[in-house]
Design an enzyme around this catalytic site. Structure first.
Site, short mmCIF file in Angstrom:
data_model
loop_
_atom_site.label_atom_id
_atom_site.label_comp_id
_atom_site.label_asym_id
_atom_site.label_seq_id
_atom_site.Cartn_x
_atom_site.Cartn_y
_atom_site.Cartn_z
N LYS A 95 52.03 -51.55 -23.33
CA LYS A 95 51.15 -52.72 -23.43
C LYS A 95 51.03 -53.40 -22.06
CE LYS A 95 53.13 -54.91 -26.91
NZ LYS A 95 54.22 -53.96 -27.24
N TYR B 80 55.13 -59.19 -21.98
CA TYR B 80 55.90 -58.33 -21.08
C TYR B 80 55.94 -58.94 -19.67
CZ TYR B 80 55.95 -54.35 -24.36
OH TYR B 80 56.16 -53.50 -25.43
#
Length: 358
Positions: free
Chosen positions: A116, A149
């Site tokens: 991702k 992230y």
């Protein structure tokens, strides 16, 4: 290298990545603590710690007297929006590193994220104008999208500057490995689905997109991810770097799908031009699974503990082919390789041996 002085803290030790990492570290002679919200532990020699990463007091008391040299962060919490993902998951990392700061024992922090990083968060997967160039490479810039992230990475970078430890970031593709009750577990999800198809005398229907069916792909065995985590945290030239991590081979799902069906002794149904999400199928099979569990004396009769169809659908439904470039860590000496068909079949064999599938 003498690993007896290395003290690892594996955060998320009950998950696919964390449990396989704990086993790898223990096999190399490390002292290993496993931190999780529930200390369901089947790993001999793992020292379990129960703590809530969102509760500083809980962390302080749980880690009292424990001074890890290496921290491996392998967990996250799923929330309803990416903004909430960012708020919660950055706090998980920040709280832990803040609590450990005063001990001055940490030499290295490794963070596991994933693809991702390149594709965007779940709800933004491959939206128009955001398609990444494949194979994805570590040098690709961050996307102009909210992404937890990035927030987790930034917490590691900040604490590293403050506390003087080195770091590594690890970006696996879909992780294939053994862990029950995991939110993102394609291998076990497909094993449960195939077992239901076999019991009902049905074909194993491809649930995903044309691009995934026909395109080139790769996956990450949890065991090879564990090896890279240990390698990066103990190899000077690998420190303060981000790394992709996949098995090292590539495949097309239209080939692998038939192989997986063959293992279960059932027929695979090819892609018919429409996406047929697995979630629509498995959401109605809870009772079927209970019957299967009773018939074959399985340990787990709750299908939701084995299958995470939503996550498998996201991976197999992507509107583009996705694979990773491994040149960066190869160049620095990480040469481990894992056959992908074996990743699946060895997992299926273990699930069968553990009486989790018939």
């Amino acid at each position: 290298m003498d690993n007896t002085k290395n003290i690892a803290l594996v955060v998320g030790a009950t998950g696919i990545t964390g449990s396989n990492l704990a086993e790898e570290l223990i096999s190399q002679g490390w002292t290993v603590y496993g931190l999780s919200r529930n200390t369901n532990n089947n790993i001999p020699e793992l020292l379990p710690i129960k703590a809530d990463l969102l509760d500083i007091d809980s962390l302080n008391s749980a880690l009292d007297g424990i001074s890890p040299t290496h921290v491996y962060f392998t967990t996250w919490m799923r929330n309803d929006t990416e903004e909430e993902n960012i708020r919660v998951n950055s706090a998980l990392v920040r709280n832990l590193l803040d609590v450990l700061a005063s001990k001055q024992s940490v030499k290295h922090v490794a963070l596991v994220t994933g693809l991702k990083h390149y594709l965007g968060p779940f709800e933004a997967y491959a939206k128009e104008g955001k398609l990444p160039e494949t194979p994805v490479r570590e040098e690709h810039p961050r996307l102009p999208l909210p992404n937890f992230y990035y927030a987790q990475e930034d917490e590691v970078y900040k604490a590293s500057e403050r506390d003087g430890f080195t770091w590594s970031i690890h970006r696996p593709h879909t992780v294939i490995g053994y862990a029950v009750g995991n939110l993102m577990n394609m291998g076990t999800t497909l094993a449960a689905y195939a077992s239901i198809c076999k019991e009902k005398g049905q074909k194993m229907i491809w649930p995903g997109s044309a691009e995934q069916w026909n395109g080139v792909s790769d996956v990450t065995d949890a065991r090879i991810l564990a090896k890279q985590l240990v390698w990066a945290s103990t190899t000077e030239s690998a420190k303060n770097q981000a790394f992709n991590i996949v098995n090292g081979d590539v495949f097309r799902w239209k080939w692998l799908w038939k192989k997986l069906a063959d293992w279960f002794g059932i027929e695979a149904e090819d892609f018919d031009g429409t996406v047929r999400p697995l979630e629509n199928v498995l959401n109605h099979e809870g009772e079927t699974w209970k019957e299967i569990a009773e018939k074959y004396s399985l340990k787990e009769n709750n299908l939701d503990r084995l299958a995470s169809a939503w996550h498998t659908d996201l991976d197999l439904g992507r509107p583009l082919e996705v694979m990773c470039d491994m040149a960066k860590s190869r160049k620095l000496g990480f040469t481990a390789y894992q056959n992908t068909e074996d990743s699946f079949t060895e997992l299926f064999e273990k699930l069968k041996a553990e009486r989790l599938i018939p």
